[in-house]
Write a protein that holds these residues in place. Structure first.
Motif, PDB file in Angstrom:
ATOM      1  N   TYR A  91       4.085   0.093   6.400  1.00 18.49           N
ATOM      2  CA  TYR A  91       4.801  -1.156   6.685  1.00 18.49           C
ATOM      3  C   TYR A  91       3.788  -2.259   6.992  1.00 18.49           C
ATOM      4  CZ  TYR A  91       3.621  -0.234  11.565  1.00 18.49           C
ATOM      5  OH  TYR A  91       2.921  -0.010  12.720  1.00 18.49           O
ATOM      6  N   GLY A  92       4.295  -3.492   7.026  1.00 18.45           N
ATOM      7  CA  GLY A  92       3.500  -4.609   7.514  1.00 18.45           C
ATOM      8  C   GLY A  92       2.446  -5.136   6.551  1.00 18.45           C
ATOM      9  N   PHE A  93       1.492  -5.864   7.126  1.00 18.28           N
ATOM     10  CA  PHE A  93       0.475  -6.579   6.365  1.00 18.28           C
ATOM     11  C   PHE A  93      -0.111  -5.751   5.219  1.00 18.28           C
ATOM     12  CE2 PHE A  93      -1.485 -10.131   9.208  1.00 18.28           C
ATOM     13  CZ  PHE A  93      -0.365 -10.905   8.987  1.00 18.28           C
ATOM     14  N   CYS A  94      -0.094  -6.325   4.032  1.00 13.85           N
ATOM     15  CA  CYS A  94      -0.743  -5.697   2.883  1.00 13.85           C
ATOM     16  C   CYS A  94      -2.149  -6.259   2.734  1.00 13.85           C
ATOM     17  CB  CYS A  94       0.070  -5.950   1.606  1.00 13.85           C
ATOM     18  SG  CYS A  94       0.172  -7.698   1.167  1.00 13.85           S
ATOM     19  N   ASN A 111       5.700   0.965   0.754  1.00 16.69           N
ATOM     20  CA  ASN A 111       6.609   0.477   1.798  1.00 16.69           C
ATOM     21  C   ASN A 111       8.063   0.792   1.463  1.00 16.69           C
ATOM     22  OD1 ASN A 111       4.399  -0.521   3.159  1.00 16.69           O
ATOM     23  ND2 ASN A 111       4.868  -2.680   2.813  1.00 16.69           N
ATOM     24  N   GLN A 112       8.415   0.661   0.181  1.00 13.94           N
ATOM     25  CA  GLN A 112       9.786   0.934  -0.237  1.00 13.94           C
ATOM     26  C   GLN A 112      10.122   2.417  -0.114  1.00 13.94           C
ATOM     27  OE1 GLN A 112      10.171  -0.764  -4.164  1.00 13.94           O
ATOM     28  NE2 GLN A 112      10.249  -2.857  -3.405  1.00 13.94           N
ATOM     29  N   GLU A 113       9.198   3.277  -0.500  1.00 11.24           N
ATOM     30  CA  GLU A 113       9.423   4.715  -0.377  1.00 11.24           C
ATOM     31  C   GLU A 113       9.532   5.124   1.091  1.00 11.24           C
ATOM     32  OE1 GLU A 113       9.762   7.317  -2.858  1.00 11.24           O
ATOM     33  OE2 GLU A 113      10.386   5.438  -3.785  1.00 11.24           O
ATOM     34  N   ALA A 114       8.677   4.512   1.935  1.00 12.34           N
ATOM     35  CA  ALA A 114       8.664   4.856   3.364  1.00 12.34           C
ATOM     36  C   ALA A 114       9.953   4.433   4.051  1.00 12.34           C
ATOM     37  CB  ALA A 114       7.460   4.208   4.044  1.00 12.34           C
ATOM     38  N   ILE A 115      10.461   3.251   3.705  1.00 13.76           N
ATOM     39  CA  ILE A 115      11.681   2.794   4.377  1.00 13.76           C
ATOM     40  C   ILE A 115      12.894   3.585   3.898  1.00 13.76           C
ATOM     41  CG2 ILE A 115      12.426   0.926   2.798  1.00 13.76           C
ATOM     42  CD1 ILE A 115      12.920  -0.751   5.367  1.00 13.76           C
ATOM     43  N   LYS A 116      12.887   4.001   2.657  1.00 11.24           N
ATOM     44  CA  LYS A 116      13.986   4.830   2.151  1.00 11.24           C
ATOM     45  C   LYS A 116      14.045   6.146   2.919  1.00 11.24           C
ATOM     46  CE  LYS A 116      15.602   7.214  -2.021  1.00 11.24           C
ATOM     47  NZ  LYS A 116      15.341   7.473  -3.462  1.00 11.24           N
ATOM     48  N   SER A 117      12.894   6.770   3.094  1.00  9.22           N
ATOM     49  CA  SER A 117      12.820   8.050   3.801  1.00  9.22           C
ATOM     50  C   SER A 117      13.279   7.909   5.250  1.00  9.22           C
ATOM     51  CB  SER A 117      11.380   8.577   3.743  1.00  9.22           C
ATOM     52  OG  SER A 117      11.243   9.754   4.502  1.00  9.22           O
ATOM     53  N   LEU A 118      12.857   6.814   5.902  1.00  9.79           N
ATOM     54  CA  LEU A 118      13.209   6.605   7.309  1.00  9.79           C
ATOM     55  C   LEU A 118      14.684   6.239   7.468  1.00  9.79           C
ATOM     56  CD1 LEU A 118      12.337   6.411  10.257  1.00  9.79           C
ATOM     57  CD2 LEU A 118      11.536   4.070   9.805  1.00  9.79           C
ATOM     58  N   VAL A 126      20.161   3.383  13.070  1.00 11.30           N
ATOM     59  CA  VAL A 126      20.049   1.932  12.987  1.00 11.30           C
ATOM     60  C   VAL A 126      18.653   1.606  12.463  1.00 11.30           C
ATOM     61  CG1 VAL A 126      19.376   1.776  15.431  1.00 11.30           C
ATOM     62  CG2 VAL A 126      20.253  -0.264  14.251  1.00 11.30           C
ATOM     63  N   MET A 127      18.564   0.582  11.610  1.00  7.00           N
ATOM     64  CA  MET A 127      17.271   0.171  11.047  1.00  7.00           C
ATOM     65  C   MET A 127      17.022  -1.296  11.349  1.00  7.00           C
ATOM     66  SD  MET A 127      15.482   2.528   9.381  1.00  7.00           S
ATOM     67  CE  MET A 127      14.418   1.460   8.413  1.00  7.00           C
ATOM     68  N   ILE A 128      15.794  -1.592  11.764  1.00  7.35           N
ATOM     69  CA  ILE A 128      15.372  -2.969  12.009  1.00  7.35           C
ATOM     70  C   ILE A 128      14.231  -3.284  11.041  1.00  7.35           C
ATOM     71  CG2 ILE A 128      14.445  -4.621  13.666  1.00  7.35           C
ATOM     72  CD1 ILE A 128      17.264  -3.617  14.340  1.00  7.35           C
ATOM     73  N   ILE A 129      14.424  -4.313  10.225  1.00 11.75           N
ATOM     74  CA  ILE A 129      13.383  -4.736   9.296  1.00 11.75           C
ATOM     75  C   ILE A 129      12.895  -6.100   9.753  1.00 11.75           C
ATOM     76  CG2 ILE A 129      12.830  -5.326   6.907  1.00 11.75           C
ATOM     77  CD1 ILE A 129      15.776  -3.077   7.734  1.00 11.75           C
ATOM     78  N   VAL A 130      11.600  -6.213   9.981  1.00 10.33           N
ATOM     79  CA  VAL A 130      11.019  -7.426  10.550  1.00 10.33           C
ATOM     80  C   VAL A 130      10.263  -8.189   9.468  1.00 10.33           C
ATOM     81  CG1 VAL A 130       9.662  -8.366  12.447  1.00 10.33           C
ATOM     82  CG2 VAL A 130      10.660  -6.064  12.653  1.00 10.33           C
ATOM     83  N   GLY A 131      10.595  -9.460   9.302  1.00 11.55           N
ATOM     84  CA  GLY A 131       9.869 -10.261   8.312  1.00 11.55           C
ATOM     85  C   GLY A 131      10.569 -11.567   8.008  1.00 11.55           C
ATOM     86  N   SER A 172      10.732  -1.099  10.285  1.00 10.73           N
ATOM     87  CA  SER A 172       9.766  -1.389   9.223  1.00 10.73           C
ATOM     88  C   SER A 172       9.546  -2.895   9.184  1.00 10.73           C
ATOM     89  CB  SER A 172      10.269  -0.879   7.866  1.00 10.73           C
ATOM     90  OG  SER A 172       9.274  -1.055   6.872  1.00 10.73           O
ATOM     91  N   ALA A 173       8.597  -3.329   8.372  1.00  7.00           N
ATOM     92  CA  ALA A 173       8.274  -4.753   8.318  1.00  7.00           C
ATOM     93  C   ALA A 173       7.730  -5.124   6.950  1.00  7.00           C
ATOM     94  CB  ALA A 173       7.245  -5.100   9.404  1.00  7.00           C
ATOM     95  N   GLY A 174       7.965  -6.368   6.572  1.00  5.78           N
ATOM     96  CA  GLY A 174       7.492  -6.866   5.290  1.00  5.78           C
ATOM     97  C   GLY A 174       5.982  -7.045   5.259  1.00  5.78           C
ATOM     98  N   ALA A 175       5.462  -7.261   4.075  1.00  2.00           N
ATOM     99  CA  ALA A 175       4.011  -7.342   3.869  1.00  2.00           C
ATOM    100  C   ALA A 175       3.383  -8.583   4.492  1.00  2.00           C
ATOM    101  CB  ALA A 175       3.701  -7.312   2.368  1.00  2.00           C
TER     102      ALA A 175
END
Length: 275
Positions: free
Chosen positions: A9-12, A192-199, A205-210, A254-257
């Motif tokens: 997750y996060g900064f790329c 990141n997409q594969e990781a968030i799918k698995s989680l 509940v899911m929190i996506i930050v970005g 999770s969080a965006g790049a």
């Protein structure tokens, strides 16, 4: 309630590189937001006097111009080069790749198909390198009425889903005699997409930050929502609502790049206080 961060997750790489360049440059202006995260843009403004302009027409007395991670159009870049300013090119290397491919394939007579959002700055920058017929689509059905010639080259916005990209590639291969397919989706995006799918599949509940204007963050949210109905997209900890976590056992985060660690840490800390 347990809190679990996604494995990726996060900064790329491209965002980390751009932030470092902006911090070292100081007293400069970026052509468009450097990244899609308002809080980080504000930090760069306050701490390093890095201002944000909408486009090159707004350049005034600035002696240093930083090109955003998403790149700018070829015409704007050419104009910037003749302005006499110092140019700091923070275009992500993974965005430069489709720019170069489109320019080369166009010069060889290929028509261009770009899988992406036509209004996104990255897509605008990539499309500007095309000198032949070119089309920006989000779905293969948008190409039904197009009469292609003999050869087509396909590229993608770096933050799109691989599965949809392959659907468009398969469609073109059935319709056009010669198709060159270039998978320009960033590896960090895929992870990141594969990781968030698995989680999301195991979370309550899911929190996506970005940034809500961030394409890759919105993609993460859509994937999370598909596998966890109680998924929420927020820009910072101030948007959290304690009611989201009532009777939940596992909260995935999770969080965006374009989301820096300091924002993610604040979010996690506030969720811990709720639980």
């Amino acid at each position: 309630m347990k809190i679990e961060l996604a494995k990726s997750y996060g900064f790329c790489f491209g965002v980390k590189r751009a932030i470092k360049q902006a911090e070292k440059t100081k007293d400069a202006a970026t052509i468009g937001p450097l990244i899609h995260n308002n809080d980080e843009i504000t930090r760069l403004k306050n701490d390093f006097n890095v201002n944000t302009l909408n486009d090159i027409s707004e350049l005034g007395n600035e002696k240093k111009a930083i090109i955003r991670t998403h790149g700018i159009t070829k015409q704007d870049l050419d104009n910037l080069k003749t302005s006499g300013r110092e140019i700091i090119d923070a275009t992500c290397p993974f965005v430069k790749k489709p720019q170069e491919i489109v320019e080369k394939m166009s010069s060889e007579g290929y028509e261009i198909v770009i899988f992406g959002d036509s209004n996104h700055p990255e897509v605008k920058s990539v499309r500007s390198y095309a000198t032949t017929n070119n089309y920006v689509v989000l779905d293969e059905n948008e190409l039904n009425e197009v009469k292609f010639k003999n050869k087509v080259a396909l590229v993608s916005q770096t933050t799109k889903k691989v599965e949809k990209f392959m659907q468009i590639a398969n469609y073109l291969m059935l319709k056009v005699k010669e198709v060159r397919v270039f998978n320009t989706i960033c590896d960090a995006t895929f992870k990141n997409q594969e990781a968030i799918k698995s989680l999301a599949m195991k979370s309550d509940v899911m929190i996506i930050v970005g940034g809500k204007n961030s394409s890759n963050t919105k993609q993460l949210f859509l994937i999370a929502k598909e596998h966890c109905k109680d998924s929420y997209l927020i820009e910072n900890e101030n948007e959290l609502d304690y009611r989201w976590f009532n009777n939940k056992k596992l909260c995935g985060v999770s969080a965006g790049a374009s989301t820096p660690d300091w924002i993610i840490e604040k979010v996690v800390k506030k969720i811990e206080n709720f639980s």
